[in-house]
Scaffold this active site. Structure first.
Site, PDB file in Angstrom:
ATOM      1  N   ASP A   1       2.935  -4.314   8.327  1.00 50.05           N
ATOM      2  CA  ASP A   1       1.683  -3.610   8.074  1.00 50.05           C
ATOM      3  C   ASP A   1       0.557  -4.618   8.285  1.00 50.05           C
ATOM      4  OD1 ASP A   1      -0.596  -2.434   7.073  1.00 50.05           O
ATOM      5  OD2 ASP A   1       0.275  -1.847   5.154  1.00 50.05           O
TER       6      ASP A   1
ATOM      7  N   GLN B   1      -4.553  -5.301   7.090  1.00 48.91           N
ATOM      8  CA  GLN B   1      -5.457  -6.282   6.500  1.00 48.91           C
ATOM      9  C   GLN B   1      -5.353  -7.660   7.153  1.00 48.91           C
ATOM     10  OE1 GLN B   1      -7.726  -5.364   4.380  1.00 48.91           O
ATOM     11  NE2 GLN B   1      -6.925  -3.314   3.964  1.00 48.91           N
TER      12      GLN B   1
ATOM     13  N   HIS C   1       0.859  -1.182   0.000  1.00 54.99           N
ATOM     14  CA  HIS C   1       0.000   0.000   0.000  1.00 54.99           C
ATOM     15  C   HIS C   1       0.896   1.234   0.000  1.00 54.99           C
ATOM     16  CE1 HIS C   1      -2.858   2.971   1.617  1.00 54.99           C
ATOM     17  NE2 HIS C   1      -3.841   2.124   1.305  1.00 54.99           N
TER      18      HIS C   1
ATOM     19  N   CYS D   1      -4.692   2.336  -3.851  1.00 53.13           N
ATOM     20  CA  CYS D   1      -3.459   2.868  -3.254  1.00 53.13           C
ATOM     21  C   CYS D   1      -2.286   1.918  -3.472  1.00 53.13           C
ATOM     22  CB  CYS D   1      -3.644   3.152  -1.768  1.00 53.13           C
ATOM     23  SG  CYS D   1      -4.788   4.508  -1.423  1.00 53.13           S
TER      24      CYS D   1
ATOM     25  N   LYS E   1     -10.786  -0.836  10.196  1.00 48.20           N
ATOM     26  CA  LYS E   1     -10.844  -2.034   9.349  1.00 48.20           C
ATOM     27  C   LYS E   1     -11.203  -3.285  10.163  1.00 48.20           C
ATOM     28  CE  LYS E   1      -7.453  -0.103   6.128  1.00 48.20           C
ATOM     29  NZ  LYS E   1      -8.345   0.194   4.993  1.00 48.20           N
TER      30      LYS E   1
END
Length: 406
Positions: free
Chosen positions: A196, A199, A119, A360, A222
């Protein structure tokens, strides 16, 4: 899992005359009553600033805010609550590490390694760090399906590799990367790894000690929580080395006219009035997920992603990106001769919300040889009927544009 759909008030509506099917949770998830009520209760019952007030409302707000920090600690199995920094989101968390740790630790000749599928929030900060420090930005090669080959990961790493910053799960491909194994390789070279988790944390049990992640960044919105708050987890020793990048109230210990000193962890990184309501909402989202059990959440999300891949594969003229197996949370695709924005527009007319664009991830789009894609992404409130509605909507999209160009 469709039993949980009743807890999400926004899903109890029609869009364009059709029952809403929300398939855009990778962008932001919906919120259950329990989270909404926790936010409402804070503002209605004990709205106050935290830490400094000695009155009843201030004490109650402080307890709830710091209680949320402890919930996060347990949720990701950090060793100490002081390793949990509240930020505005994943982007801010990554930028904090890039600005406070990387810029002071990297020199010319050092290497930062990421993937081409990151991303933008986990790409642009490292581009800037490389420019400012003289470090080299490198990329792990992707396999044709968007996965990583650990042997090639090992070949890419060197003793000059100081930072690896990598997504746990791709927001486009749904690929689950082998973070634990990558972390072992990075540490063998004396580097640190930032994960990261935007997700992954919503879809699976993430244990930072088991992964041996040095840093983990993720966002509340999220994972059924409110917007505007996220988390940076960092190992205590690394956070102790770092200086704050925002200065003002709340994060100070002692202030003179010409110099100041900072509070201890975690508060030295939380300048100004913190995101009190957001933290409380995040704590409520964690309570909700843990009441279900993250093992059940992971099993559901993986199974639904697999089902969506299989059913969408039967649509004539569709291209699905990413691996068939070992993925979660999203299926990204294109229909032949139909722009993804047009796909999303027709689906919206059927009450189906998907995302279209580059997500993104412009370098990844170029790697896929696509200007844009459509993405259906899932959460615990989705079920097989939602996938069937998506397939039906894509068939109508094909029919519509087939008639237009006939």
């Amino acid at each position: 899992m469709n039993a949980y759909k009743k807890d999400f008030p926004i899903l109890h509506q029609e869009v364009n005359g059709h029952p809403l099917v929300y398939l855009d949770s990778a962008a932001t998830s919906q919120k259950p009553y329990q989270v909404i009520e926790a936010l409402e209760n804070y503002y209605k019952s004990y709205n106050s600033n935290v830490h400094r007030g000695v009155h009843t409302l201030g004490s109650k707000a402080t307890d709830a805010y710091e209680g949320a920090r402890e919930k996060v600690r347990r949720f990701i199995n950090a060793r100490f609550s002081k390793e949990i920094i509240f930020t505005r989101g994943t982007t801010t968390a990554i930028n904090l590490v890039a600005s406070s740790y990387a810029r002071t630790h990297l020199r010319t000749g050092d290497e930062i390694v990421i993937t081409p599928s990151e991303h933008h929030s986990n790409l642009i900060p490292w581009q800037q760090v490389a420019k400012l420090t003289g470090a080299t930005l490198k990329f792990f090669p992707l396999e044709p399906d968007g996965t990583l080959d650990l042997s090639k990961v090992k070949e890419t790493l060197t003793d000059s590799t100081k930072i690896v910053a990598i997504q746990h799960v791709s927001n486009v491909l749904g690929t689950i990367h082998p973070i634990k194994e990558i972390a072992q390789l990075v540490h063998q070279h004396g580097g640190i790894i930032l994960v990261d988790g935007a997700q992954s944390v919503p879809h699976m049990k993430v244990d930072v000690q088991d992964l041996d992640a040095d840093f983990l960044a993720f966002s509340a919105h999220k994972m059924l929580g409110p917007t505007g708050i996220g988390v940076l987890y960092g190992k205590e020793a690394l956070l102790e080395e770092m200086e704050p990048i925002e200065f003002g109230g709340e994060m100070i210990d002692h202030v003179d006219l010409y110099d100041s000193s900072w509070k201890e962890l975690p508060w030295k990184f939380e300048g100004g009035t913190p995101i009190i309501a957001g933290a409380i909402g995040l704590g409520a989202a964690i309570d909700y997920l843990q009441a279900i059990g993250m093992e059940k959440v992971e099993a559901h999300d993986r199974a639904l992603t697999k089902l969506a891949f299989e059913k969408l594969s039967q649509v004539e003229g569709i291209t699905i990106y990413g691996p068939k197996e070992n993925r979660t949370g999203a299926v990204t695709f294109n229909l032949d001769d139909v722009h993804p924005h047009d796909v999303a527009t027709v689906l919206d007319a059927e009450g189906i919300a998907v995302r279209a664009g580059h997500h993104c991830c412009q370098p990844l789009m170029r790697w896929l040889q696509a200007t844009a894609t459509a993405r259906a992404s899932f959460s615990i409130y989705n079920d097989e009927q939602d996938i069937d509605r998506l397939v039906e909507g894509l068939q109508k999209t094909k029919e519509y544009f087939g008639n237009v160009f006939r």
